[in-house]
Design an enzyme around this catalytic site. Structure first.
Site: not given
Length: 224
Positions: A71-73, A75, A140, A152, A169
């Protein structure tokens, strides 16, 4: 109208849920699944690292399982009392625009929190949902051939002390909050179910979907 199947799965180990999402996404891509799905569940305590994670944002790595995922993002933490949603959506049936998808996920949660009488908003420059300057939901995603997975995490009755393990994040100084804290109603036993119902209503509205509720023990089950 597009169909969105809601699957309330209870507490699922993170690794099992990850395999489950990938299986459903591949089925959606391959045409073996003919409608969208929203998995709603919670996890035992775990930290996940997205594609943009920095190791320095993992403050106490030895105390908890850690997964690196696609996923993006940055921690984030998942754990009991946190409503995690994994939408398996074919964006070619909605809108092939990742910015639109992220903003629409945020809006679904903003609408849901409004139903719970929590004023929620975006924070310009960041992905996720805030209330009164505190972050209440993280987002993410991953997308392949316009089919989504990951999603989410909405803090409902989450023990917020768990976020001390990380820089959530990757946002220095961010304060995390929860539905329980913002409503001041920790004794309300229905808070989880109210939050689930509100999220489903938010998704129904913003994605223009016809909701199909999976009965307990339905055919959609985690991959083994």
């Amino acid at each position: 109208m597009k169909t969105l199947e809601i699957v309330e799965a209870g507490r699922v180990p993170y690794e099992d849920a990850l395999d489950w999402q990938r299986q459903l996404a591949n089925d959606r891509i391959g045409g073996r699944l003919d409608h969208d799905v929203l998995l709603l569940l919670e996890h035992p305590p775990v930290v996940t690292l997205g594609r943009n994670s920095h190791q320095a944002n993992l403050l106490r790595p030895a105390e908890i399982d850690v997964f690196e995922v696609e996923r993006g993002g940055d921690v984030t933490f998942h754990g009991p009392g946190q409503l995690v949603g994994y939408p398996i959506l074919d964006l070619s049936k909605h809108k092939q625009d990742l910015h639109w998808y992220l903003r629409t996920l945020e809006q679904a949660l903003i609408d849901a929190l409004g139903i719970l009488d929590i004023p929620a908003e975006r924070n310009p420059g960041y992905t996720g949902v805030w209330t009164r300057g505190k972050k209440i939901a993280s987002i993410g995603i991953h997308v392949k051939q316009w089919v989504t997975w990951h999603g989410f995490a909405l803090n409902v009755t989450t023990d917020l002390a768990h976020f001390d393990r990380i820089v959530p994040c990757g946002i220095q100084g961010v304060e995390m909050t929860s539905v329980e804290r913002e409503t001041g109603d920790g004794k309300r036993k229905t808070l989880w179910h109210e939050s689930v119902a509100a999220v489903v209503k938010g998704f129904e509205r913003v994605f223009g979907a016809s909701i199909m509720q999976s009965p307990e023990g339905a055919a959609l089950q985690p991959a083994k």
